[in-house]
Design a protein around this motif. Sequence first.
Motif, PDB file in Angstrom:
ATOM      1  N   PHE A 172     -42.809  47.799 -20.642  1.00  0.00           N
ATOM      2  CA  PHE A 172     -43.866  47.251 -22.001  1.00  0.00           C
ATOM      3  C   PHE A 172     -43.511  48.839 -23.466  1.00  0.00           C
ATOM      4  O   PHE A 172     -44.198  50.347 -22.678  1.00  0.00           O
ATOM      5  CB  PHE A 172     -45.435  47.694 -22.017  1.00  0.00           C
ATOM      6  N   LYS A 173     -42.980  48.556 -24.006  1.00  0.00           N
ATOM      7  CA  LYS A 173     -42.555  49.175 -25.257  1.00  0.00           C
ATOM      8  C   LYS A 173     -43.733  49.653 -26.207  1.00  0.00           C
ATOM      9  O   LYS A 173     -43.763  48.019 -26.751  1.00  0.00           O
ATOM     10  CB  LYS A 173     -41.291  49.592 -25.191  1.00  0.00           C
ATOM     11  N   PHE A 174     -44.229  50.077 -27.598  1.00  0.00           N
ATOM     12  CA  PHE A 174     -45.002  49.848 -28.731  1.00  0.00           C
ATOM     13  C   PHE A 174     -44.804  51.104 -29.379  1.00  0.00           C
ATOM     14  O   PHE A 174     -44.550  52.222 -28.271  1.00  0.00           O
ATOM     15  CB  PHE A 174     -45.980  49.313 -27.896  1.00  0.00           C
ATOM     16  N   LYS A 175     -45.867  50.694 -30.403  1.00  0.00           N
ATOM     17  CA  LYS A 175     -45.497  51.715 -31.453  1.00  0.00           C
ATOM     18  C   LYS A 175     -47.308  52.330 -32.291  1.00  0.00           C
ATOM     19  O   LYS A 175     -47.904  53.400 -31.479  1.00  0.00           O
ATOM     20  CB  LYS A 175     -44.953  51.566 -32.807  1.00  0.00           C
ATOM     21  N   GLU A 176     -47.932  51.545 -31.814  1.00  0.00           N
ATOM     22  CA  GLU A 176     -49.203  51.307 -31.658  1.00  0.00           C
ATOM     23  C   GLU A 176     -50.228  52.238 -30.579  1.00  0.00           C
ATOM     24  O   GLU A 176     -49.604  52.244 -28.923  1.00  0.00           O
ATOM     25  CB  GLU A 176     -49.888  49.862 -31.561  1.00  0.00           C
ATOM     26  N   THR A 177     -51.400  53.108 -30.813  1.00  0.00           N
ATOM     27  CA  THR A 177     -51.805  53.346 -29.542  1.00  0.00           C
ATOM     28  C   THR A 177     -52.478  52.593 -28.457  1.00  0.00           C
ATOM     29  O   THR A 177     -53.368  52.887 -27.976  1.00  0.00           O
ATOM     30  CB  THR A 177     -52.993  54.378 -30.404  1.00  0.00           C
ATOM     31  N   SER A 178     -52.594  51.461 -29.051  1.00  0.00           N
ATOM     32  CA  SER A 178     -53.717  50.717 -28.347  1.00  0.00           C
ATOM     33  C   SER A 178     -52.840  49.478 -26.939  1.00  0.00           C
ATOM     34  O   SER A 178     -53.106  48.590 -26.406  1.00  0.00           O
ATOM     35  CB  SER A 178     -54.391  48.978 -28.744  1.00  0.00           C
ATOM     36  N   GLY A 179     -51.536  49.651 -27.193  1.00  0.00           N
ATOM     37  CA  GLY A 179     -50.692  49.578 -26.056  1.00  0.00           C
ATOM     38  C   GLY A 179     -50.549  49.174 -24.544  1.00  0.00           C
ATOM     39  O   GLY A 179     -50.185  48.052 -23.941  1.00  0.00           O
ATOM     40  N   GLY A 180     -51.439  49.806 -24.495  1.00  0.00           N
ATOM     41  CA  GLY A 180     -51.681  50.528 -23.040  1.00  0.00           C
ATOM     42  C   GLY A 180     -52.926  49.245 -22.875  1.00  0.00           C
ATOM     43  O   GLY A 180     -52.569  48.705 -22.003  1.00  0.00           O
ATOM     44  N   ASN A 181     -53.684  48.918 -23.287  1.00  0.00           N
ATOM     45  CA  ASN A 181     -54.525  47.780 -22.997  1.00  0.00           C
ATOM     46  C   ASN A 181     -54.021  46.866 -23.262  1.00  0.00           C
ATOM     47  O   ASN A 181     -53.933  45.865 -21.996  1.00  0.00           O
ATOM     48  CB  ASN A 181     -55.533  47.928 -24.198  1.00  0.00           C
ATOM     49  N   VAL A 182     -52.870  46.343 -23.919  1.00  0.00           N
ATOM     50  CA  VAL A 182     -52.113  45.269 -24.515  1.00  0.00           C
ATOM     51  C   VAL A 182     -51.332  45.032 -22.969  1.00  0.00           C
ATOM     52  O   VAL A 182     -51.696  43.801 -22.744  1.00  0.00           O
ATOM     53  CB  VAL A 182     -51.488  45.632 -25.484  1.00  0.00           C
ATOM     54  N   ALA A 183     -51.125  46.082 -22.349  1.00  0.00           N
ATOM     55  CA  ALA A 183     -50.254  46.261 -21.471  1.00  0.00           C
ATOM     56  C   ALA A 183     -50.930  45.349 -20.010  1.00  0.00           C
ATOM     57  O   ALA A 183     -50.511  44.165 -19.101  1.00  0.00           O
ATOM     58  CB  ALA A 183     -49.565  47.404 -20.826  1.00  0.00           C
ATOM     59  N   LYS A 184     -52.372  45.698 -20.184  1.00  0.00           N
ATOM     60  CA  LYS A 184     -53.159  45.760 -18.665  1.00  0.00           C
ATOM     61  C   LYS A 184     -53.314  44.252 -19.032  1.00  0.00           C
ATOM     62  O   LYS A 184     -53.546  43.182 -17.851  1.00  0.00           O
ATOM     63  CB  LYS A 184     -54.669  46.725 -19.002  1.00  0.00           C
ATOM     64  N   LYS A 185     -53.257  43.805 -20.288  1.00  0.00           N
ATOM     65  CA  LYS A 185     -54.250  41.956 -20.616  1.00  0.00           C
ATOM     66  C   LYS A 185     -53.084  41.609 -20.148  1.00  0.00           C
ATOM     67  O   LYS A 185     -53.337  39.998 -19.934  1.00  0.00           O
ATOM     68  CB  LYS A 185     -54.887  42.528 -22.064  1.00  0.00           C
ATOM     69  N   LEU A 186     -51.681  41.414 -20.489  1.00  0.00           N
ATOM     70  CA  LEU A 186     -50.535  40.484 -20.012  1.00  0.00           C
ATOM     71  C   LEU A 186     -50.058  41.030 -18.392  1.00  0.00           C
ATOM     72  O   LEU A 186     -50.493  39.826 -18.242  1.00  0.00           O
ATOM     73  CB  LEU A 186     -49.601  41.323 -21.202  1.00  0.00           C
ATOM     74  N   ILE A 187     -50.561  41.949 -18.067  1.00  0.00           N
ATOM     75  CA  ILE A 187     -50.649  41.975 -16.304  1.00  0.00           C
ATOM     76  C   ILE A 187     -51.816  41.115 -15.982  1.00  0.00           C
ATOM     77  O   ILE A 187     -51.748  40.153 -14.755  1.00  0.00           O
ATOM     78  CB  ILE A 187     -51.057  43.149 -15.696  1.00  0.00           C
ATOM     79  N   ASP A 188     -52.666  41.180 -16.291  1.00  0.00           N
ATOM     80  CA  ASP A 188     -54.051  39.920 -15.879  1.00  0.00           C
ATOM     81  C   ASP A 188     -53.480  39.002 -16.290  1.00  0.00           C
ATOM     82  O   ASP A 188     -54.012  37.955 -15.160  1.00  0.00           O
ATOM     83  CB  ASP A 188     -55.240  40.085 -16.427  1.00  0.00           C
ATOM     84  N   TYR A 189     -52.742  38.227 -18.015  1.00  0.00           N
ATOM     85  CA  TYR A 189     -52.230  37.430 -17.336  1.00  0.00           C
ATOM     86  C   TYR A 189     -51.835  36.516 -16.801  1.00  0.00           C
ATOM     87  O   TYR A 189     -51.981  35.458 -16.263  1.00  0.00           O
ATOM     88  CB  TYR A 189     -51.824  36.911 -18.585  1.00  0.00           C
ATOM     89  N   ILE A 190     -50.246  37.849 -16.233  1.00  0.00           N
ATOM     90  CA  ILE A 190     -49.589  37.056 -14.904  1.00  0.00           C
ATOM     91  C   ILE A 190     -50.294  36.797 -13.987  1.00  0.00           C
ATOM     92  O   ILE A 190     -49.674  35.883 -13.054  1.00  0.00           O
ATOM     93  CB  ILE A 190     -48.347  38.452 -15.457  1.00  0.00           C
ATOM     94  N   ASN A 191     -51.088  37.213 -14.078  1.00  0.00           N
ATOM     95  CA  ASN A 191     -52.120  37.076 -12.082  1.00  0.00           C
ATOM     96  C   ASN A 191     -53.443  35.656 -12.302  1.00  0.00           C
ATOM     97  O   ASN A 191     -53.740  36.387 -11.652  1.00  0.00           O
ATOM     98  CB  ASN A 191     -53.005  38.512 -11.493  1.00  0.00           C
ATOM     99  N   SER A 192     -53.258  35.555 -13.429  1.00  0.00           N
ATOM    100  CA  SER A 192     -53.838  34.077 -13.662  1.00  0.00           C
ATOM    101  C   SER A 192     -53.098  32.637 -13.624  1.00  0.00           C
ATOM    102  O   SER A 192     -54.667  31.819 -13.989  1.00  0.00           O
ATOM    103  CB  SER A 192     -54.625  34.411 -15.366  1.00  0.00           C
ATOM    104  N   ASN A 193     -52.385  32.952 -12.763  1.00  0.00           N
ATOM    105  CA  ASN A 193     -51.798  31.544 -12.813  1.00  0.00           C
ATOM    106  C   ASN A 193     -53.023  31.018 -11.364  1.00  0.00           C
ATOM    107  O   ASN A 193     -52.898  31.259 -10.528  1.00  0.00           O
ATOM    108  CB  ASN A 193     -50.661  31.460 -11.935  1.00  0.00           C
TER     109      ASN A 193
END
Length: 331
Positions: A172-193
């Motif tokens: 995950f590459k990002f400029k915003e300081t909230s990029g770490g939280n976004v990465a965690k939410k995306l991992i949760d989304y991946i595991n929500s199948n």
Amino acid sequence: MAEQPVNQNTSDEIDLGQLFQLIGKGFNKLGIFFLRVFLYLKKNAVTLAALVILGGAIGYGLKFISTDKMQIDVIVRPNLESKDYLYDVISEIESNIKAKNESFFGEMGISLEEIKGFEVSIEPVNKDMEKAAEKQLEYLEILQKFQNTDLVSDVLREELLKNTELNHRISFKFKETSGGNVAKKLIDYINSNNYFKELLAVHTENSVARIKQNEVLIAQIDTIIKGYSEKLSKPENTLDSGRLVLQNEESLNVAGLLSFKSRLIEDIETRKMELKELTSPIGVINFGKPHQVKKTFFGKKIILIPIVLVSLFFLISILRYLNKKAAELEV
């Protein structure tokens, strides 16, 4: 007839002389070319130096204006044959980032401002897959010579599993300081199948039931062996080739029972490890910390911009030269 060799030698000397003359002319032309290049660089030395200094200054200034990207690497392992799903869902996320799909990210609690400049990619942890494939083919060729043996299937399975890539890196590459939280939410989304979550629940239920059944069987084996061991001390009992022969009872294969018990214990250990690992469709082995993205030498603005400016100068000079020659032909 005696004059023919003399004429032939004279002809050879003339041919060699012409060859050396051609070589000499070639070196002269090459020397003239280098001299012209030197004179051209000498004539434009001030301009070229100014472009290099200007490009370096622009690159150095952009270093403070632009924001360097941060990166988080997440090492994951697909469970329950979910590798294809993992790559498909990463492609889905990439497409929605490019399309700036507000509704897609809104369901995860992510705003479009947070995904501005956000990038996501995936690759196997070991990228040198071609060499691994070649080694597998070589190994398969060797195994063909022993295809009639009983152990070949077990060895083949073990080697293929060892050389098969199981772990993958999501970056995950990002400029915003909230990029770490976004990465965690995306991992949760991946595991929500839902499909894989239901499949995981069934697998867990079956493993727990099998562990309980194995434990009951182990307890029964222990009881049987204990009972026969107590009767072993009696004089009417005899020991024959690893079997306890008891009066009016069938013989007991102690070695077979102990081997069966050992297999049951190994199965319990394996299933407990699976229950520990298979907690989600995509197992997260390591969720890395944010770190600055490393840039290559030519990716640095302080180097890239001077190279671009000098290249443009040479291109313009070549176009001017060609335009001049074309004008001479028209005249």
